[in-house]
Design an enzyme around this catalytic site. Structure first.
Site, short mmCIF file in Angstrom:
data_model
loop_
_atom_site.label_atom_id
_atom_site.label_comp_id
_atom_site.label_asym_id
_atom_site.label_seq_id
_atom_site.Cartn_x
_atom_site.Cartn_y
_atom_site.Cartn_z
N GLU A 20 -7.21 -13.43 -2.24
CA GLU A 20 -6.89 -12.04 -2.58
C GLU A 20 -8.14 -11.24 -2.94
OE1 GLU A 20 -4.16 -10.78 -1.94
OE2 GLU A 20 -2.64 -12.36 -1.99
N CYS A 58 5.03 1.32 14.30
CA CYS A 58 6.14 1.35 13.33
C CYS A 58 5.68 1.62 11.90
CB CYS A 58 6.91 0.04 13.38
SG CYS A 58 7.74 -0.28 14.96
N TYR A 66 7.20 -4.66 0.34
CA TYR A 66 6.24 -4.56 1.43
C TYR A 66 6.77 -5.28 2.66
CZ TYR A 66 2.56 -2.67 -1.56
OH TYR A 66 1.82 -1.86 -2.39
N THR A 116 -3.45 -16.94 3.39
CA THR A 116 -3.63 -17.99 2.38
C THR A 116 -3.27 -19.35 2.94
OG1 THR A 116 -3.14 -16.40 0.60
CG2 THR A 116 -3.01 -18.73 0.04
#
Length: 205
Positions: A92, A189, A182, A22
């Site tokens: 998004e 990983c 998150y 963004t």
């Protein structure tokens, strides 16, 4: 970025969470504004992290945006909100249905520059539609990377944590009563549990 012609085009900015998608979009919109181009920005109603009428980055930058429902009707309404703007930004994109691809194609065919951002992978590491489809039809694509929170290597994946542990593959979008977070992680990983799922009602606290 693009030769001066009468044609429109589609730009896609993608990558994992926290990679600056963004922020990069906002940078392009600021440059368009400096160039005297009118900009219309849109964000999905499901994403209200930066206010109901703005899109924003983790770095704190914001831009006034029109909020549309993340439904077929909501996506189809985007052209109706335009008033001659040459640049259309949609943030998004992963929260919108597949009809977004057709709308972006129609806007570009109408001579507009369409700038779209969205993550291209789910927390499972699978394609997050309709971003892959937008990548396929776009003239320009930029995939950004974040920094892995575990090892510091370039990160390309979204790590979902439920109560501090890697999410299970079969977990629903929202785990009732659980704490969710998150992180950005690299391929090595990134973890997705595939053991027997724990019922939300009996999940340990």
């Amino acid at each position: 970025m693009h030769a001066i012609t009468n044609s429109g085009w589609v730009e896609v900015i993608t990558g994992c969470m926290f990679s600056g998608k963004t922020e990069e979009m906002l940078r392009r919109l600021r440059r368009a504004e400096i160039a005297g181009q009118e900009v219309a920005a849109f964000s999905p109603a499901i994403d209200d992290r930066y206010g109901e009428e703005s899109l924003g980055s983790h770095a704190g930058s914001t831009w006034r945006a029109t909020v549309v429902e993340n439904t077929v009707a909501g996506v189809r309404s985007i052209p109706e909100h335009l008033n001659g703007e040459q640049v259309v930004a949609i943030d998004e994109a992963n929260f919108f249905p597949g009809e977004l691809v057709d709308v972006c194609e129609e806007l570009a065919a109408d001579g507009r520059r369409v700038v779209v951002s969205g993550t291209d992978q789910t927390f499972r590491g699978e394609p997050y539609h309709p971003v892959p489809e937008l990548v396929a039809v776009a003239e320009y694509v930029e995939k950004l990377q974040a920094i892995c929170t575990q090892c510091g290597e370039p990160a390309t994946r979204n790590q979902r944590l439920v109560d501090g542990e890697p999410a299970h593959y079969d977990d629903p979008t929202v785990v009732v009563g659980a704490e969710e977070a998150y992180e950005a992680r690299c391929r090595n990983c990134h973890e997705v549990r595939r053991d027997a799922p724990v019922d939300a009602a009996t999940r340990e606290r």
